[in-house]
Motif scaffolding. Structure first.
Motif, PDB file in Angstrom:
ATOM      1  N   LEU A 110       0.391  -0.917   0.050  1.00 54.70           N
ATOM      2  CA  LEU A 110      -0.266  -0.220   0.224  1.00 54.70           C
ATOM      3  C   LEU A 110       0.696   1.035   0.168  1.00 54.70           C
ATOM      4  CD1 LEU A 110      -2.538  -1.407   2.561  1.00 54.70           C
ATOM      5  CD2 LEU A 110      -3.021  -0.920   0.325  1.00 54.70           C
ATOM      6  N   SER A 111       0.868   2.204  -0.996  1.00 55.75           N
ATOM      7  CA  SER A 111       1.193   3.113  -0.858  1.00 55.75           C
ATOM      8  C   SER A 111       0.904   4.403  -0.547  1.00 55.75           C
ATOM      9  CB  SER A 111       1.759   3.448  -2.520  1.00 55.75           C
ATOM     10  OG  SER A 111       0.198   3.964  -3.189  1.00 55.75           O
ATOM     11  N   SER A 112      -0.109   4.095  -0.109  1.00 55.32           N
ATOM     12  CA  SER A 112      -1.011   5.649   1.020  1.00 55.32           C
ATOM     13  C   SER A 112      -1.153   5.106   2.459  1.00 55.32           C
ATOM     14  CB  SER A 112      -2.389   4.825   0.965  1.00 55.32           C
ATOM     15  OG  SER A 112      -3.036   3.461   1.067  1.00 55.32           O
ATOM     16  N   SER A 113      -1.654   5.489   3.009  1.00 58.69           N
ATOM     17  CA  SER A 113      -0.736   6.084   4.561  1.00 58.69           C
ATOM     18  C   SER A 113      -2.276   5.951   5.220  1.00 58.69           C
ATOM     19  CB  SER A 113      -0.859   7.055   4.759  1.00 58.69           C
ATOM     20  OG  SER A 113      -0.241   7.641   6.105  1.00 58.69           O
ATOM     21  N   PRO A 114      -2.034   5.113   6.264  1.00 59.03           N
ATOM     22  CA  PRO A 114      -3.815   5.442   7.118  1.00 59.03           C
ATOM     23  C   PRO A 114      -3.652   6.346   8.063  1.00 59.03           C
ATOM     24  CG  PRO A 114      -1.129   3.727   8.254  1.00 59.03           C
ATOM     25  CD  PRO A 114      -0.502   4.737   7.341  1.00 59.03           C
ATOM     26  N   SER A 115      -3.424   7.104   7.950  1.00 59.67           N
ATOM     27  CA  SER A 115      -3.105   8.570   8.225  1.00 59.67           C
ATOM     28  C   SER A 115      -4.595   9.196   7.623  1.00 59.67           C
ATOM     29  CB  SER A 115      -2.065   9.396   8.606  1.00 59.67           C
ATOM     30  OG  SER A 115      -1.485   9.756   7.425  1.00 59.67           O
TER      31      SER A 115
END
Length: 362
Positions: free
Chosen positions: A73-78
């Protein structure tokens, strides 16, 4: 669906923590000629719960039988209302090429995960060195995006390597972050360029001369490395040669492992695995089969027409997780299954060999 009708306040959503999910693609963005970013939302009101740097396995309907492919996943859980994967299509790609040609907003895919140990959350340090090549930058972006949102004073040296300047993924975003985060030091390294690129940075491959230029205090940092195996091997050898404490070195790799022949597995099986053929019962398929010494549960399933999803086949991704109903196995995994899952009775079929007769829920 109208945008207003899909809006939910965060406290109206549930966490995305199940092992299997249905994702809906909401955007497909071309990053370079052979790299795209696909963003997804859950098919039901949910927020995404994962660690920066973890991965998911997507089930892609390529042909009669879907294929499983693992992507970081290149996205952030923030930013938890969507997730994104940034993928590169190799010349011999099947699953990724299908994504490039067919995956569009509105398309739905099954996903497994999240999983993975490659995260600063699992391996914290006082300051970090992220070294990546090509699409190996994706877990570094996930971790850096989280830090930019939640801990912008984190001390990070970020080194991104590529063949040419136009292959440097997320270059513009990283340059913005370097201006916004006072302790974020950014370095790019390209193997070659042409006059039209207007490149004024370092050129060549990462080595013992260039690393100290980009990260003078690299010996004091916790290192995360991701890229092709030859690249990571070079980084490992370089750090060892410099006297780096390799307990603070962490790498991510999804090199698929072809299933070895049964004869080879029998030799490698070692003590504890029965030298005699075992019986494996696949309870859901209603098949009772003989497994030769050293053969894995996954090999036995494939040989007898029992479908168990698999991606890495190295005990990393967790895609082939199945429930062991009865019996014992020898399992040599590489982090793709959690301790509490093992206690519940789950195993990874790709790296589990029966010790006597076993029953598998598949």
């Amino acid at each position: 669906m109208e945008m207003g009708s899909s809006f939910r306040h965060f406290d109206e959503l549930h966490p995305w923590i199940d092992r299997q999910h249905l994702l809906e693609c909401i955007s497909a963005v071309v990053e370079t000629a052979d790299v795209m970013t696909f963003t997804f939302r859950s098919d039901k009101p949910a927020w995404f719960r994962y660690l920066p740097g973890q991965f998911v396995t997507l089930e892609l309907p390529v042909g009669e039988e879907p294929v499983m492919r693992t992507y970081t996943l290149s996205s952030s859980p923030s930013r938890p209302l969507s997730v994104a994967v940034t993928v590169k299509a190799q010349p011999d790609s099947t699953g990724t090429r299908w994504m490039f040609d067919n995956l569009k907003p509105g398309t739905r895919l099954k996903a497994l995960g999240p999983l993975g140990d490659f995260s600063f959350v699992r391996h914290p340090g006082d300051k970090y060195l992220f070294i990546s090549a090509g699409s190996g930058v994706t877990p570094m972006m996930s971790m850096t995006r989280w830090m930019a949102d939640c801990a912008p004073d984190t001390d990070i040296t970020f080194i991104s390597c590529a063949r040419r300047p136009e292959d440097l993924l997320f270059r513009s975003e990283l340059e913005v972050l370097a201006r916004q985060m006072r302790r974020f030091n950014l370095g790019f390294l390209v193997e070659g360029h042409e006059a039209r690129h207007g490149w004024h940075g370092l050129r060549g491959r990462i080595d013992a001369t260039k690393l100290p230029l980009l990260a003078p205090d690299f010996l004091e940092r916790t290192v995360f490395c991701c890229g092709p195996e030859p690249f990571m091997r070079g980084v490992r050898e370089m750090l060892k040669g410099a006297g780096f404490d390799m307990a603070r070195y962490h790498e991510e790799s999804f090199q698929p492992a072809a299933a070895p022949a049964a004869e080879e597995l029998a030799v490698r099986a070692g003590a504890g695995v029965s030298a005699e053929a075992a019986r494996v019962t696949f309870t859901m398929s209603g098949k009772d089969v003989t497994v030769v010494p050293g053969q894995t549960i996954l090999q036995a399933a494939r040989a007898n027409g029992v479908r168990i999803g698999a991606a890495c086949e190295g005990g990393i991704c967790g895609t082939c997780r199945v429930m062991k109903v009865a019996g014992d196995v020898e399992m040599n995994h590489n982090g793709g299954i959690l301790d509490d899952e093992i206690e519940e009775g789950y195993i990874l079929a790709c790296c589990s060999r029966p010790i006597g007769d076993v029953q598998i829920e598949a």
